[in-house]
Design a protein around this motif. Structure first.
Motif, PDB file in Angstrom:
ATOM      1  N   SER A  88     -15.138   5.579  16.669  1.00 39.83           N
ATOM      2  CA  SER A  88     -14.404   5.856  15.441  1.00 39.83           C
ATOM      3  C   SER A  88     -14.551   7.314  15.086  1.00 39.83           C
ATOM      4  O   SER A  88     -15.492   7.990  15.479  1.00 39.83           O
ATOM      5  N   LEU A  90     -15.031   8.169  12.102  1.00 40.38           N
ATOM      6  CA  LEU A  90     -15.728   8.183  10.819  1.00 40.38           C
ATOM      7  C   LEU A  90     -16.756   9.300  10.772  1.00 40.38           C
ATOM      8  O   LEU A  90     -17.507   9.516  11.728  1.00 40.38           O
ATOM      9  N   VAL A 438     -11.284  -0.414   7.952  1.00 42.81           N
ATOM     10  CA  VAL A 438     -12.500  -0.433   7.128  1.00 42.81           C
ATOM     11  C   VAL A 438     -12.235  -1.291   5.897  1.00 42.81           C
ATOM     12  O   VAL A 438     -11.174  -1.188   5.273  1.00 42.81           O
ATOM     13  N   GLU A 465     -12.506   9.850   1.429  1.00 44.22           N
ATOM     14  CA  GLU A 465     -13.068  10.277   2.710  1.00 44.22           C
ATOM     15  C   GLU A 465     -12.539   9.398   3.851  1.00 44.22           C
ATOM     16  O   GLU A 465     -12.190   9.903   4.928  1.00 44.22           O
ATOM     17  N   LEU A 466     -12.469   8.105   3.637  1.00 48.27           N
ATOM     18  CA  LEU A 466     -11.964   7.206   4.668  1.00 48.27           C
ATOM     19  C   LEU A 466     -10.484   7.449   4.932  1.00 48.27           C
ATOM     20  O   LEU A 466     -10.028   7.443   6.082  1.00 48.27           O
ATOM     21  N   GLU A 467      -9.699   7.687   3.861  1.00 47.46           N
ATOM     22  CA  GLU A 467      -8.269   7.960   4.024  1.00 47.46           C
ATOM     23  C   GLU A 467      -8.056   9.272   4.762  1.00 47.46           C
ATOM     24  O   GLU A 467      -7.164   9.396   5.601  1.00 47.46           O
ATOM     25  N   GLN A 469      -9.688  10.433   7.071  1.00 40.21           N
ATOM     26  CA  GLN A 469      -9.912  10.222   8.499  1.00 40.21           C
ATOM     27  C   GLN A 469      -8.819   9.366   9.137  1.00 40.21           C
ATOM     28  O   GLN A 469      -8.920   8.987  10.303  1.00 40.21           O
ATOM     29  N   LEU A 471      -7.752   6.279   8.359  1.00 40.45           N
ATOM     30  CA  LEU A 471      -8.088   4.874   8.528  1.00 40.45           C
ATOM     31  C   LEU A 471      -7.328   3.987   7.540  1.00 40.45           C
ATOM     32  O   LEU A 471      -7.022   4.410   6.416  1.00 40.45           O
ATOM     33  N   VAL A 473      -7.495   1.217   4.997  1.00 36.43           N
ATOM     34  CA  VAL A 473      -8.631   0.802   4.171  1.00 36.43           C
ATOM     35  C   VAL A 473      -8.238  -0.338   3.252  1.00 36.43           C
ATOM     36  O   VAL A 473      -7.152  -0.347   2.654  1.00 36.43           O
ATOM     37  N   VAL A 529     -17.956  -1.282   4.517  1.00 38.30           N
ATOM     38  CA  VAL A 529     -18.825  -0.356   3.800  1.00 38.30           C
ATOM     39  C   VAL A 529     -19.502  -1.118   2.664  1.00 38.30           C
ATOM     40  O   VAL A 529     -18.842  -1.625   1.749  1.00 38.30           O
TER      41      VAL A 529
END
Length: 616
Positions: A88, A90, A438, A465-467, A469, A471, A473, A529
């Motif tokens: 990943s 991440l 995620v 932060e996840l967006e 990258q 991903l 979510v 998470v």
């Protein structure tokens, strides 16, 4: 009727009351400050002080059966004291290993919290606050004498304590916990027998514990004869103590007889078995040792590490019988390592050292052992071998998914966590959405920071932060998070819903089953998470194999925010290991993860390895 008993060559007549289960001693025989423990009658007014206590009974019923009334031993504390995925993008913390599953992490976190609490109380004191002090319950603890006392001196001491009830048993307990000299305990028994003419079963049991802990095996033999002669049954505490003491002497075979009596009533503990296994190996009786070891496994018990250590240490002992060939013995010992692998057991450093020594002395095989660690990519730092990946196989993943669906999400108490309508609504929601990369436990993550005014801001930072990258979510939350308040800013919640798919459950619902469902439904690549270690949910699984599979999946899929979420700084996640931490083997190597710390929590895994390689 009377009974005649021998006390070191002296004859003593005393009345014998069988039905009441006690015997009265002629107090004139106790004239010295020490009790003659070779006596064959130290007797009791109550052989089982705890109603319902577990015991082994040597009497048969009318049909020749065994009395199987059992009870829980109140001396348990004293008995214990007598022993010694897909890759990943991440953003993760580069320092390795810094994982919530790394051994010692839980204790370090607790120590940080403890220091914070200490600073809080220090500030309270500086502001004039008086810290509340706990007081011990009841009277002050008994202070043991520093030498054997005469009966008169014991009487004076008891009177100075206001003739406290259970003075004798409480004092014997104190003598045990302070590791007092045996002669002091003997003088206490002499006093009690002189005063009352009887000795309670409980008092004898505490004295027995003191003898076993102190290694006074000759005294244990005398107590054994006394209790066997006066009581029809022994409780679990006494049986375990006798097994422990006899197993370390030349009379170790008698411990097998005690074990056989225990087995008539209940399943002996792994320690009971292990002590005799150790004795058998040390005395060269490998047939008995392995037969008892097989009983441990067949009964579904987990052997103690001391038992394994004894089996590895004794291998090659000249005293061993030629009951099995060297190759058969080697196969049995390698079977122990495979058992550790299958049951995700980590040997302690002492046992691992013994395993290393055994490999290195195997004749003609040229094994070399080294202490090492693994790189972040799962490569042994010593031999360069690639360790097994932590990613589940397709078969393992489907097996886990089925078990979680059946036992956690649709378990017997599922509707204590949600409603049928809500669960079906969520399933339909997930079915309509693309597979997630995620899944975020929104309420859990929002509470990372202590400032409750920043809940929505904290959650937004993690989701952003996840967006960032790229991903997909899913954020799981509760409906109260949508109500504007100082904790849940309306604009922040709108931004979260723009950056991620969101599902908000009822406020009384438990969101973990929803999180597990969405993560597993999305596929083996999907991570979640949360700071929750999921121990309650893992416990819902029906067997050890399913729980170990869940833990493997969890370690390879759970993302934990590293530290706190700070405004203006990017969120970082703790590293997820790429390799599995279990005993593993190949044609010419073994890799054994071992415990090098006493700080490891049950959901943590060791970070140190023993690398064993051979040159053919």
């Amino acid at each position: 009727m009377g009974s005649t008993l021998l006390f070191k060559g002296r004859i003593c007549l005393k009345p014998f009351y069988h039905q009441g289960s006690f015997f009265t001693l002629n107090s004139s025989i106790f004239k010295s400050s020490q009790l003659p423990l070779s006596a064959r009658s130290l007797c009791t007014r109550d052989p089982y002080p705890t109603p319902g206590a577990r015991r082994t009974d040597r009497r048969s019923d009318a049909q020749g059966g065994v009395n199987k009334s059992t009870f829980q031993n109140r001396e348990e504390d004293f008995r214990d004291g007598a022993r010694r995925g897909q890759s990943s993008t991440l953003r993760q913390t580069p320092a390795f290993p810094k994982s919530v599953f790394a051994a010692g992490n839980a204790k370090r976190t607790a120590e940080i919290q403890k220091r914070k609490a200490a600073l809080f109380f220090q500030e309270e004191e500086q502001h004039g606050g008086e810290p509340e002090r706990r007081t011990s319950r009841g009277t002050a603890s008994l202070q043991p004498p520093d030498r054997p006392l005469s009966a008169a001196e014991w009487r004076d001491l008891k009177e100075s304590r206001g003739n406290a009830p259970r003075f004798d048993t409480r004092m014997m307990c104190t003598l045990f916990t302070t590791a007092a000299e045996l002669n002091i305990a003997k003088s206490l028994l002499t006093f009690v027998a002189t005063e009352t003419g009887t000795l309670s079963y409980e008092l004898l049991l505490r004295y027995l514990t003191l003898c076993v802990r102190g290694g006074h095996d000759a005294e244990v033999f005398d107590v054994y004869e006394i209790m066997r002669g006066n009581f029809p049954a022994l409780d679990t505490g006494a049986s375990s103590l006798f097994i422990q003491s006899f197993s370390r002497t030349e009379r170790w075979r008698e411990a097998i007889s005690i074990l056989d009596e225990v087995k008539k009533v209940f399943t002996p503990s792994p320690r009971n078995y292990g002590e005799i296994v150790t004795a058998a190996m040390l005395n060269g009786d490998t047939t008995t040792a392995w037969a008892l070891y097989d009983e441990i496994i067949d009964k579904g018990l987990t052997p103690h590490q001391e038992t394994w250590e004894a089996l590895f240490k004794a291998a090659g002992n000249p005293k061993q019988e030629e009951a099995m060939s060297a190759s058969e013995h080697q196969e049995r010992l390698l079977g122990i390592l495979l058992y550790m692998r299958d049951n995700q057991i980590y040997p302690q450093h002492s046992l691992t050292s013994t395993i290393k020594a055994w490999f290195e002395r195997l004749s003609g095989q040229k094994w070399t052992g080294s202490w090492t660690s693994a790189t972040p990519k799962g490569v042994c730092s010593c031999c360069g071998s690639q360790l097994e990946a932590i990613k589940l196989t397709d078969e393992e993943y489907q097996q886990l998914k089925d078990r979680v669906m059946a036992d956690i999400i649709q378990g017997r108490d599922v509707f204590k966590k949600t409603t049928p309508e809500e669960l079906e609504s969520f399933k339909a929601f997930v079915k309509k959405k693309p597979a997630f990369d995620v899944v975020v436990d929104g309420l859990n993550i929002a509470n990372i920071n202590s400032d409750k005014r920043l809940l929505s801001e904290t959650l937004l930072a993690v989701v952003s932060e996840l967006e960032r990258q790229g991903l997909t979510v899913l954020v799981l939350g509760r409906k109260h998070m949508l109500w504007p308040s100082r904790s849940w800013d309306r604009n922040n919640m709108k931004l979260i819903q723009q950056k991620a798919h969101c599902f908000f459950t009822e406020n009384i619902s438990e969101d973990d089953p929803f999180l597990l469902y969405a993560t597993l439904h999305s596929g083996n690549h999907c991570r979640f998470v949360s700071r929750d270690m999921m121990r309650d949910h893992k416990a819902c699984l029906p067997d050890g194999a399913s729980r170990r599979l869940f833990f493997k999946w969890q370690r390879g899929h759970q993302l934990v925010v590293d530290g706190f979420v700070t405004a203006g700084k990017r969120v970082r996640f703790q590293s997820i290991p790429t390799y599995d931490t279990i005993v593993q083997t190949s044609a010419d190597s073994w890799h054994v993860p071992y415990d090098d710390t006493e700080d490891r929590s049950t959901y943590e895994v060791p970070q140190k390895w023993l690398c064993l390689t051979t040159k053919h």
